[in-house]
Design a protein around this motif. Structure first.
Motif, PDB file in Angstrom:
ATOM      1  N   ILE A 100      48.674 -24.781  29.229  1.00  0.00           N
ATOM      2  CA  ILE A 100      48.892 -26.101  30.077  1.00  0.00           C
ATOM      3  C   ILE A 100      49.052 -27.270  29.074  1.00  0.00           C
ATOM      4  O   ILE A 100      48.015 -27.398  28.550  1.00  0.00           O
ATOM      5  CB  ILE A 100      47.774 -26.037  31.033  1.00  0.00           C
ATOM      6  CG1 ILE A 100      47.469 -24.913  31.795  1.00  0.00           C
ATOM      7  CG2 ILE A 100      47.888 -27.422  31.691  1.00  0.00           C
ATOM      8  CD1 ILE A 100      46.148 -24.897  32.461  1.00  0.00           C
ATOM      9  N   CYS A 101      50.083 -27.794  29.163  1.00  0.00           N
ATOM     10  CA  CYS A 101      50.210 -29.109  28.503  1.00  0.00           C
ATOM     11  C   CYS A 101      50.228 -30.226  29.365  1.00  0.00           C
ATOM     12  O   CYS A 101      50.917 -30.494  30.261  1.00  0.00           O
ATOM     13  CB  CYS A 101      51.755 -29.182  27.773  1.00  0.00           C
ATOM     14  SG  CYS A 101      52.034 -28.056  26.634  1.00  0.00           S
ATOM     15  N   ILE A 102      49.332 -31.283  28.834  1.00  0.00           N
ATOM     16  CA  ILE A 102      49.121 -32.211  29.554  1.00  0.00           C
ATOM     17  C   ILE A 102      49.345 -33.706  29.002  1.00  0.00           C
ATOM     18  O   ILE A 102      49.009 -33.787  27.576  1.00  0.00           O
ATOM     19  CB  ILE A 102      47.376 -32.543  30.033  1.00  0.00           C
ATOM     20  CG1 ILE A 102      47.243 -31.140  30.993  1.00  0.00           C
ATOM     21  CG2 ILE A 102      47.233 -33.735  30.642  1.00  0.00           C
ATOM     22  CD1 ILE A 102      45.602 -31.367  31.504  1.00  0.00           C
ATOM     23  N   ASP A 103      50.283 -34.571  29.375  1.00  0.00           N
ATOM     24  CA  ASP A 103      50.323 -35.797  28.891  1.00  0.00           C
ATOM     25  C   ASP A 103      50.752 -36.746  29.967  1.00  0.00           C
ATOM     26  O   ASP A 103      50.978 -36.262  31.015  1.00  0.00           O
ATOM     27  CB  ASP A 103      51.512 -35.834  27.994  1.00  0.00           C
ATOM     28  CG  ASP A 103      51.536 -36.643  26.857  1.00  0.00           C
ATOM     29  OD1 ASP A 103      51.305 -36.405  25.871  1.00  0.00           O
ATOM     30  OD2 ASP A 103      51.815 -37.970  27.041  1.00  0.00           O
ATOM     31  N   ASN A 104      50.357 -38.118  29.873  1.00  0.00           N
ATOM     32  CA  ASN A 104      50.426 -38.906  30.780  1.00  0.00           C
ATOM     33  C   ASN A 104      51.577 -39.819  30.722  1.00  0.00           C
ATOM     34  O   ASN A 104      51.906 -40.934  31.600  1.00  0.00           O
ATOM     35  CB  ASN A 104      49.095 -39.752  30.909  1.00  0.00           C
ATOM     36  CG  ASN A 104      48.913 -40.736  29.617  1.00  0.00           C
ATOM     37  OD1 ASN A 104      49.582 -40.639  28.535  1.00  0.00           O
ATOM     38  ND2 ASN A 104      48.439 -42.132  29.859  1.00  0.00           N
ATOM     39  N   ASP A 105      52.565 -39.612  29.678  1.00  0.00           N
ATOM     40  CA  ASP A 105      53.625 -40.616  29.674  1.00  0.00           C
ATOM     41  C   ASP A 105      54.909 -39.690  29.979  1.00  0.00           C
ATOM     42  O   ASP A 105      55.160 -38.685  29.406  1.00  0.00           O
ATOM     43  CB  ASP A 105      53.694 -40.872  27.987  1.00  0.00           C
ATOM     44  CG  ASP A 105      55.001 -41.605  27.786  1.00  0.00           C
ATOM     45  OD1 ASP A 105      55.982 -41.709  28.595  1.00  0.00           O
ATOM     46  OD2 ASP A 105      54.719 -42.646  26.829  1.00  0.00           O
ATOM     47  N   GLN A 106      55.506 -40.226  31.247  1.00  0.00           N
ATOM     48  CA  GLN A 106      56.646 -39.559  32.013  1.00  0.00           C
ATOM     49  C   GLN A 106      57.946 -39.234  30.848  1.00  0.00           C
ATOM     50  O   GLN A 106      58.518 -38.322  30.916  1.00  0.00           O
ATOM     51  CB  GLN A 106      57.132 -40.247  33.004  1.00  0.00           C
ATOM     52  CG  GLN A 106      58.009 -39.451  33.755  1.00  0.00           C
ATOM     53  CD  GLN A 106      57.662 -38.501  34.364  1.00  0.00           C
ATOM     54  OE1 GLN A 106      56.496 -38.210  34.867  1.00  0.00           O
ATOM     55  NE2 GLN A 106      58.279 -37.313  34.636  1.00  0.00           N
ATOM     56  N   ARG A 107      57.866 -40.174  29.953  1.00  0.00           N
ATOM     57  CA  ARG A 107      58.951 -40.091  28.535  1.00  0.00           C
ATOM     58  C   ARG A 107      58.544 -38.807  27.893  1.00  0.00           C
ATOM     59  O   ARG A 107      59.466 -37.765  27.707  1.00  0.00           O
ATOM     60  CB  ARG A 107      59.186 -41.116  27.632  1.00  0.00           C
ATOM     61  CG  ARG A 107      59.698 -42.317  28.659  1.00  0.00           C
ATOM     62  CD  ARG A 107      59.570 -43.694  27.900  1.00  0.00           C
ATOM     63  NE  ARG A 107      58.120 -43.561  27.154  1.00  0.00           N
ATOM     64  CZ  ARG A 107      57.703 -44.412  25.896  1.00  0.00           C
ATOM     65  NH1 ARG A 107      58.680 -45.030  25.335  1.00  0.00           N
ATOM     66  NH2 ARG A 107      56.695 -44.251  25.544  1.00  0.00           N
ATOM     67  N   GLU A 127      55.693 -19.359  29.844  1.00  0.00           N
ATOM     68  CA  GLU A 127      54.152 -19.287  29.558  1.00  0.00           C
ATOM     69  C   GLU A 127      53.618 -20.698  29.565  1.00  0.00           C
ATOM     70  O   GLU A 127      52.523 -20.984  29.590  1.00  0.00           O
ATOM     71  CB  GLU A 127      53.861 -18.569  28.378  1.00  0.00           C
ATOM     72  CG  GLU A 127      54.340 -17.130  28.368  1.00  0.00           C
ATOM     73  CD  GLU A 127      55.623 -16.964  27.686  1.00  0.00           C
ATOM     74  OE1 GLU A 127      56.039 -16.119  27.179  1.00  0.00           O
ATOM     75  OE2 GLU A 127      56.388 -18.149  27.211  1.00  0.00           O
ATOM     76  N   ILE A 128      54.335 -21.772  29.457  1.00  0.00           N
ATOM     77  CA  ILE A 128      54.040 -22.992  29.344  1.00  0.00           C
ATOM     78  C   ILE A 128      54.326 -23.978  30.430  1.00  0.00           C
ATOM     79  O   ILE A 128      55.207 -23.869  31.042  1.00  0.00           O
ATOM     80  CB  ILE A 128      54.501 -23.898  28.068  1.00  0.00           C
ATOM     81  CG1 ILE A 128      54.246 -23.153  26.702  1.00  0.00           C
ATOM     82  CG2 ILE A 128      54.133 -25.321  27.782  1.00  0.00           C
ATOM     83  CD1 ILE A 128      54.956 -23.731  25.443  1.00  0.00           C
ATOM     84  N   GLU A 129      53.121 -24.466  31.001  1.00  0.00           N
ATOM     85  CA  GLU A 129      53.330 -25.200  32.203  1.00  0.00           C
ATOM     86  C   GLU A 129      53.056 -26.745  31.735  1.00  0.00           C
ATOM     87  O   GLU A 129      51.998 -27.007  31.079  1.00  0.00           O
ATOM     88  CB  GLU A 129      52.158 -24.847  33.139  1.00  0.00           C
ATOM     89  CG  GLU A 129      51.945 -25.747  34.412  1.00  0.00           C
ATOM     90  CD  GLU A 129      50.619 -25.668  35.290  1.00  0.00           C
ATOM     91  OE1 GLU A 129      50.404 -26.267  36.036  1.00  0.00           O
ATOM     92  OE2 GLU A 129      50.095 -24.259  35.017  1.00  0.00           O
ATOM     93  N   ILE A 130      53.884 -27.464  32.233  1.00  0.00           N
ATOM     94  CA  ILE A 130      53.918 -28.949  31.849  1.00  0.00           C
ATOM     95  C   ILE A 130      53.334 -29.986  33.001  1.00  0.00           C
ATOM     96  O   ILE A 130      53.742 -29.669  34.219  1.00  0.00           O
ATOM     97  CB  ILE A 130      55.195 -29.672  31.609  1.00  0.00           C
ATOM     98  CG1 ILE A 130      55.957 -28.715  30.476  1.00  0.00           C
ATOM     99  CG2 ILE A 130      54.961 -30.956  30.851  1.00  0.00           C
ATOM    100  CD1 ILE A 130      55.218 -28.620  29.168  1.00  0.00           C
ATOM    101  N   VAL A 131      52.172 -30.678  32.673  1.00  0.00           N
ATOM    102  CA  VAL A 131      51.486 -31.487  33.856  1.00  0.00           C
ATOM    103  C   VAL A 131      51.307 -32.817  33.320  1.00  0.00           C
ATOM    104  O   VAL A 131      50.711 -33.257  32.349  1.00  0.00           O
ATOM    105  CB  VAL A 131      49.852 -30.899  33.962  1.00  0.00           C
ATOM    106  CG1 VAL A 131      49.244 -31.697  34.944  1.00  0.00           C
ATOM    107  CG2 VAL A 131      49.913 -29.449  34.374  1.00  0.00           C
ATOM    108  N   ASN A 132      51.696 -33.590  34.037  1.00  0.00           N
ATOM    109  CA  ASN A 132      51.844 -35.152  34.061  1.00  0.00           C
ATOM    110  C   ASN A 132      50.546 -35.677  34.413  1.00  0.00           C
ATOM    111  O   ASN A 132      50.343 -35.846  35.889  1.00  0.00           O
ATOM    112  CB  ASN A 132      53.080 -35.870  34.652  1.00  0.00           C
ATOM    113  CG  ASN A 132      53.077 -37.374  34.257  1.00  0.00           C
ATOM    114  OD1 ASN A 132      52.256 -37.755  33.812  1.00  0.00           O
ATOM    115  ND2 ASN A 132      54.056 -38.062  34.984  1.00  0.00           N
ATOM    116  N   ALA A 133      49.563 -36.033  33.539  1.00  0.00           N
ATOM    117  CA  ALA A 133      48.236 -36.323  34.173  1.00  0.00           C
ATOM    118  C   ALA A 133      47.487 -37.023  32.920  1.00  0.00           C
ATOM    119  O   ALA A 133      47.898 -36.881  31.736  1.00  0.00           O
ATOM    120  CB  ALA A 133      47.387 -35.233  34.579  1.00  0.00           C
ATOM    121  N   SER A 134      46.461 -37.853  33.173  1.00  0.00           N
ATOM    122  CA  SER A 134      45.584 -38.361  32.268  1.00  0.00           C
ATOM    123  C   SER A 134      44.648 -37.376  31.758  1.00  0.00           C
ATOM    124  O   SER A 134      44.182 -36.349  32.148  1.00  0.00           O
ATOM    125  CB  SER A 134      44.596 -39.676  33.121  1.00  0.00           C
ATOM    126  OG  SER A 134      43.698 -40.015  32.298  1.00  0.00           O
TER     127      SER A 134
END
Length: 186
Positions: free
Chosen positions: A97-104, A118-125
């Motif tokens: 689970i890859c978390i980042d808060n920058d939409q770019r 296998e990798i899920e991308i999550v836009n979050a703080s």
């Protein structure tokens, strides 16, 4: 404070915002930087060495055949891609689970990781990873804390700790004149 031989004063923690945290920064420059992180972090941060030594050893002791790893502040996704390959070669089914808060950065991650189901991308703080993505067996936060002010760091660490079932690895920068010179040369 003054610069000495072109090296900034590092006696105190810098609170200057990094260019990559500025949402008006050129997207092409940001993407080039994210692409360079794979090489730079492999040479400098050595998170993969710590992961292998500590977390993989723990996985073997626990007899885990599948694991979930959360990468908070995933940047260019290089660690997540490395982790998928590393675990699969050892017979462990990974979910990252890859978390980042920058939409770019999210856009970059989606492209960079598109061949990794296998990798899920999550836009979050990074402040509330459990609310955004649930818990994971292991949590990694590489070069994340220096993006936060002093007041927010305890909340980031608490959130990461709450997200981790078995282990938490936080690996960040050491600001030192020699490191500054080496990174400048690199």
């Amino acid at each position: 404070m003054p610069f000495m031989f072109g090296i900034p004063d590092m006696s105190r923690r810098s609170i200057q915002r990094e260019m990559m945290d500025d949402h008006s920064t050129d997207e092409g420059m940001l993407y080039r930087t994210l692409g360079q992180f794979a090489f730079i972090n492999r040479c400098i941060s050595r998170t993969h060495v710590l992961f292998r030594r500590v977390f993989y050893s723990d996985m073997k002791k626990r007899g885990l055949s599948r694991v979930t790893v959360m990468d908070i502040g995933a940047g260019g996704g290089h660690f997540a891609r490395w982790c998928v390959g590393f675990l699969k070669r050892r017979g462990i089914a990974p979910r990252l689970i890859c978390i980042d808060n920058d939409q770019r950065v999210i856009g970059y991650l989606r492209h960079a990781c598109e061949d990794f189901p296998e990798i899920e991308i999550v836009n979050a703080s990074a402040l509330k990873p459990v609310a955004a993505a649930g818990r994971a067996d292991y949590v990694v936060a590489t070069h994340l804390l220096h993006h936060f002010n002093d007041e927010s760091i305890p909340e980031v660490i608490t959130g990461a700790f709450e997200a981790a079932r078995y282990g938490l690895l936080i690996n960040d920068l050491v600001r030192h004149p020699l490191a500054y010179m080496g990174f400048s040369l690199l």
